[in-house]
Scaffold this active site. Structure first.
Site, short mmCIF file in Angstrom:
data_model
loop_
_atom_site.label_atom_id
_atom_site.label_comp_id
_atom_site.label_asym_id
_atom_site.label_seq_id
_atom_site.Cartn_x
_atom_site.Cartn_y
_atom_site.Cartn_z
N ALA A 158 -19.18 0.25 -20.49
CA ALA A 158 -20.20 0.41 -21.52
C ALA A 158 -19.79 -0.29 -22.81
O ALA A 158 -20.59 -1.00 -23.43
CB ALA A 158 -20.46 1.89 -21.78
N TYR A 159 -18.55 -0.09 -23.22
CA TYR A 159 -18.09 -0.67 -24.48
C TYR A 159 -18.07 -2.19 -24.40
O TYR A 159 -18.53 -2.88 -25.33
CB TYR A 159 -16.70 -0.13 -24.82
CG TYR A 159 -16.31 -0.38 -26.25
CD1 TYR A 159 -16.90 0.33 -27.29
CD2 TYR A 159 -15.34 -1.34 -26.58
CE1 TYR A 159 -16.55 0.11 -28.61
CE2 TYR A 159 -14.98 -1.57 -27.90
CZ TYR A 159 -15.58 -0.84 -28.91
OH TYR A 159 -15.24 -1.08 -30.21
N CYS A 160 -17.56 -2.75 -23.31
CA CYS A 160 -17.53 -4.21 -23.16
C CYS A 160 -18.95 -4.78 -23.12
O CYS A 160 -19.22 -5.81 -23.74
CB CYS A 160 -16.76 -4.59 -21.89
SG CYS A 160 -14.97 -4.35 -22.00
N SER A 162 -21.62 -3.50 -24.46
CA SER A 162 -22.25 -3.38 -25.78
C SER A 162 -21.70 -4.41 -26.76
O SER A 162 -22.45 -5.01 -27.53
CB SER A 162 -22.07 -1.97 -26.33
OG SER A 162 -20.70 -1.70 -26.64
N LYS A 163 -20.39 -4.63 -26.75
CA LYS A 163 -19.80 -5.57 -27.70
C LYS A 163 -20.08 -7.02 -27.30
O LYS A 163 -20.24 -7.88 -28.17
CB LYS A 163 -18.30 -5.31 -27.83
CG LYS A 163 -17.98 -4.00 -28.53
CD LYS A 163 -18.59 -3.93 -29.93
CE LYS A 163 -18.19 -2.69 -30.70
NZ LYS A 163 -18.76 -2.66 -32.07
#
Length: 297
Positions: A158-160, A162-163
């Site tokens: 999720a973090y990758c 989103s960024k």
């Protein structure tokens, strides 16, 4: 108070900056350092008590707004009120962010979606709300991205995503905004000493996996020097800002990283095996807890 000039002769003193996710971590310290340079600061976040404390500690004029960056109506109202309060907006830093860790297959779908909503959609909502004011001032929008935008990582889907998304968004927005006099920058940070990183490190698997990364990506970097680099980038209206200098070197080789991480990461996932089932499923850190509390979860 002395004036601080950037490479283009820009003077920060008297400018107005909006910082989202300003209750703690990167956002709080950035607000403090900008305020010390004579910038009037508008703080935006989900923790009104914490924002009030930050505002009271700033050096100069400031105000705070309690708002969810994913809420179009709320952020449009914030932008209108900031414009009325300060008369202009010169700098907007889209910094608000949350994170989860652990295997995608067993992740909490709501928490996974929330990371995308806050980090990506929230950045776009912030830009949409404040672009009219930035066009009036021919200002500067800084999108805070991450090493996660440059290199993929297992247990951080999720973090990758989103960024990587906010990086692509900022790159795509840059020519549109540039035609109206607004410069769009992207800030990249590696693992920095914030509540989010400390929260992730409380889990044994996430901490050990990070420690097994190759140097220098396995280090936790102090917050102060990283934010100093962001301030310097804002002063010169930089299109790319690196919280740690070595991140600049990652750009030319980033095309090679997915295949490398795919091979090495598979080995690492197998190494931890069943221990992955014990990785917490919710948002990490104090900021994650605040986000969940604000949404009544």
């Amino acid at each position: 108070m002395s004036k601080v000039k950037g490479a283009r002769g820009a003077v920060l003193e008297g400018r107005v900056a909006v910082v989202t996710g300003a209750a703690r971590g990167v956002g709080e310290l950035l607000a403090r350092k900008l305020s010390a340079r004579g910038v009037k600061v508008a703080l935006v976040g989900l923790e009104p008590d914490a924002l009030k404390r930050v505002s009271e500690r700033l050096h100069g004029e400031s105000a705070y707004w309690h708002a969810d960056v994913t809420d179009h109506v709320a952020m449009a109202e914030v932008a209108e009120q900031v414009g009325e309060r300060f008369g202009r907006v010169d700098i907007v830093v889209a910094n608000a962010g949350v994170a989860i860790g652990g295997p995608f297959a067993t992740s909490d779908p709501d928490a996974w979606r929330r990371v995308i909503e806050v980090n990506l959609i929230g950045s776009a909502v912030t830009a949409r709300a404040f672009l009219p004011l930035l066009m009036e001032s021919r200002g500067y929008l800084l999108q805070v991205a991450s090493l996660a935008a440059v290199t993929p990582s297992p247990l951080m889907t999720a973090y990758c995503a989103s960024k990587s998304g906010v990086e692509a968004f900022a790159h795509s927005l840059r020519p549109e905004a540039g035609a109206r006099g607004v410069t769009v920058g992207i800030a990249y940070l590696s693992w920095t000493d914030t509540d989010m990183v400390r929260g992730a490190d409380r889990d044994d698997v996430m901490r050990e996996m990070r420690q097994r990364l190759p140097w220098p990506s396995n280090k936790t970097y102090p917050l102060g020097p990283s934010v100093d680099r962001l301030v310097a980038g804002i002063e010169r209206r930089a299109t790319h800002v690196y919280g740690q200098g070595w991140l600049r070197v990652m750009q030319p080789v980033r095309g090679l990283l997915p295949a490398l991480i795919g091979a090495v990461g598979k080995r690492e996932v197998r190494h931890f095996g069943d221990r992955l089932d014990d990785v917490p499923r919710g948002l990490v850190g104090a900021g994650g807890a605040a986000d969940e509390a604000a949404r009544g979860q």
